[in-house]
Design a protein around this motif. Structure first.
Motif, PDB file in Angstrom:
ATOM      1  N   PRO A  97       3.142  -4.664  -0.684  1.00  0.00           N
ATOM      2  CA  PRO A  97       1.884  -3.221  -1.032  1.00  0.00           C
ATOM      3  C   PRO A  97       0.344  -3.392  -1.218  1.00  0.00           C
ATOM      4  CG  PRO A  97       3.794  -2.476  -1.197  1.00  0.00           C
ATOM      5  CD  PRO A  97       4.599  -4.463  -0.751  1.00  0.00           C
ATOM      6  N   GLU A  98       1.042  -3.496  -2.593  1.00  0.00           N
ATOM      7  CA  GLU A  98       0.007  -2.738  -3.588  1.00  0.00           C
ATOM      8  C   GLU A  98      -1.037  -3.489  -2.901  1.00  0.00           C
ATOM      9  OE1 GLU A  98       3.284  -4.216  -4.842  1.00  0.00           O
ATOM     10  OE2 GLU A  98       3.768  -2.343  -5.053  1.00  0.00           O
ATOM     11  N   LEU A  99      -1.390  -5.298  -3.560  1.00  0.00           N
ATOM     12  CA  LEU A  99      -2.331  -5.969  -2.289  1.00  0.00           C
ATOM     13  C   LEU A  99      -3.024  -5.813  -1.412  1.00  0.00           C
ATOM     14  CD1 LEU A  99      -0.988  -9.525  -4.159  1.00  0.00           C
ATOM     15  CD2 LEU A  99      -3.047  -8.373  -4.730  1.00  0.00           C
ATOM     16  N   PHE A 100      -2.103  -5.062   0.345  1.00  0.00           N
ATOM     17  CA  PHE A 100      -2.238  -5.835   0.838  1.00  0.00           C
ATOM     18  C   PHE A 100      -2.498  -4.893   1.839  1.00  0.00           C
ATOM     19  CE2 PHE A 100      -1.075  -9.697   0.164  1.00  0.00           C
ATOM     20  CZ  PHE A 100      -1.640 -10.789  -0.251  1.00  0.00           C
ATOM     21  N   THR A 101      -2.327  -3.533   1.707  1.00  0.00           N
ATOM     22  CA  THR A 101      -2.452  -2.535   2.113  1.00  0.00           C
ATOM     23  C   THR A 101      -4.308  -1.659   2.082  1.00  0.00           C
ATOM     24  OG1 THR A 101      -0.067  -1.870   1.657  1.00  0.00           O
ATOM     25  CG2 THR A 101      -1.457   0.658   2.151  1.00  0.00           C
ATOM     26  N   ILE A 102      -4.853  -1.209   3.163  1.00  0.00           N
ATOM     27  CA  ILE A 102      -6.137  -0.808   3.224  1.00  0.00           C
ATOM     28  C   ILE A 102      -5.649   1.068   2.863  1.00  0.00           C
ATOM     29  CG2 ILE A 102      -8.258  -0.559   3.934  1.00  0.00           C
ATOM     30  CD1 ILE A 102      -7.379  -3.017   5.128  1.00  0.00           C
ATOM     31  N   VAL A 103      -4.928   1.485   3.519  1.00  0.00           N
ATOM     32  CA  VAL A 103      -4.721   2.928   3.637  1.00  0.00           C
ATOM     33  C   VAL A 103      -3.017   3.070   3.294  1.00  0.00           C
ATOM     34  CG1 VAL A 103      -5.305   4.866   4.976  1.00  0.00           C
ATOM     35  CG2 VAL A 103      -7.013   3.682   5.080  1.00  0.00           C
ATOM     36  N   TYR A 104      -2.835   4.254   2.838  1.00  0.00           N
ATOM     37  CA  TYR A 104      -1.251   4.534   2.687  1.00  0.00           C
ATOM     38  C   TYR A 104      -1.588   5.631   3.514  1.00  0.00           C
ATOM     39  CZ  TYR A 104      -0.277   0.994  -1.404  1.00  0.00           C
ATOM     40  OH  TYR A 104      -0.489   0.529  -1.738  1.00  0.00           O
ATOM     41  N   LEU A 105      -0.328   6.398   3.785  1.00  0.00           N
ATOM     42  CA  LEU A 105      -0.262   7.464   4.519  1.00  0.00           C
ATOM     43  C   LEU A 105       1.403   8.307   3.333  1.00  0.00           C
ATOM     44  CD1 LEU A 105       0.298   9.586   7.338  1.00  0.00           C
ATOM     45  CD2 LEU A 105       2.539   8.805   6.680  1.00  0.00           C
ATOM     46  N   LEU A 106       0.635   9.557   2.983  1.00  0.00           N
ATOM     47  CA  LEU A 106       1.717   9.954   1.744  1.00  0.00           C
ATOM     48  C   LEU A 106       2.291  11.463   2.215  1.00  0.00           C
ATOM     49  CD1 LEU A 106       0.742  10.627  -2.181  1.00  0.00           C
ATOM     50  CD2 LEU A 106       1.101  11.661  -0.551  1.00  0.00           C
ATOM     51  N   GLU A 107       3.508  11.570   2.097  1.00  0.00           N
ATOM     52  CA  GLU A 107       3.879  13.263   2.688  1.00  0.00           C
ATOM     53  C   GLU A 107       4.367  13.574   0.726  1.00  0.00           C
ATOM     54  OE1 GLU A 107       6.858  13.151   6.393  1.00  0.00           O
ATOM     55  OE2 GLU A 107       5.556  11.711   7.200  1.00  0.00           O
ATOM     56  N   ALA A 108       4.177  14.781   1.131  1.00  0.00           N
ATOM     57  CA  ALA A 108       4.218  15.385  -0.511  1.00  0.00           C
ATOM     58  C   ALA A 108       5.192  16.675   0.765  1.00  0.00           C
ATOM     59  CB  ALA A 108       3.565  15.437  -1.223  1.00  0.00           C
ATOM     60  N   ILE A 109       5.679  17.458  -0.512  1.00  0.00           N
ATOM     61  CA  ILE A 109       6.539  19.201   0.075  1.00  0.00           C
ATOM     62  C   ILE A 109       5.988  19.668  -1.520  1.00  0.00           C
ATOM     63  CG2 ILE A 109       7.454  18.204   1.593  1.00  0.00           C
ATOM     64  CD1 ILE A 109       9.711  18.529  -0.954  1.00  0.00           C
TER      65      ILE A 109
END
Length: 177
Positions: free
Chosen positions: A163-175
């Motif tokens: 994923p570190e190499l081929f991901t352009i955008v991450y979706l992050l959820e945090a509390i």
């Protein structure tokens, strides 16, 4: 209750005319956040954080606007994407009008540094997953009748494997912690 903060006056006016609750201003302006008294179940920061001058400060201030049990959801570009690494290998750091190397980005993050940023601001990341990616030569593969059907499968396989190499955008959820 929901609403938007928009820095562009014209965009804010268009949204307001469409019946959207919009505050025209800069989210980094402390008085703007202090003027909002509502709390929210979800705060969306879609392609925002990398544009902030002091993202930790803004994220800390936003914690006060999250309801108990609420969360922040962000979408975030990945500077560790393979094409950026390739360019760096050849000594290139070229800004663009959009994308990961957008001229207006003030900060660049990887999956681990996105997570570290949120933790520094007092959040616990509950999910960090790829939502957009691309494999090398994907545009070429789409042109081939024989290969275009396999592009989605190849992309999924690549993102799952690295994923570190081929991901352009991450979706992050945090509390908030």
């Amino acid at each position: 209750m929901y609403g938007y903060i928009e820095t562009n006056p014209k965009a804010a006016q268009v949204a307001t005319e469409e019946g959207v609750n919009v505050i025209c201003g800069d989210i980094e302006e402390p008085l703007l956040l202090f003027s909002i008294h509502e709390k929210f179940d979800v705060i969306l920061l879609m392609d925002v954080v990398e544009h902030l001058t002091k993202p930790v400060n803004t994220l800390i201030q936003l914690k006060q606007r999250v309801n108990p049990g609420g969360k922040i959801i962000t979408t975030d570009p990945n500077v560790a994407y393979w094409a950026i690494r390739k360019n760096l290998l050849f000594g290139q750091w070229n800004y663009a009008d959009s994308g990961i190397m957008d001229k207006t980005h003030l900060h660049f993050y990887t999956a681990s540094t996105w997570k570290a940023l949120m933790e520094e601001a007092g959040y616990r990341v509950t999910s960090l997953k790829p939502v957009e990616g691309m494999v090398p030569f994907e545009n070429f593969l789409f042109k081939s009748e024989l290969l275009k059907e396999s592009v989605g499968w190849l992309r999924h396989l690549a993102i799952t494997a690295a994923p570190e190499l081929f991901t352009i955008v991450y979706l992050l959820e945090a509390i908030p912690t």
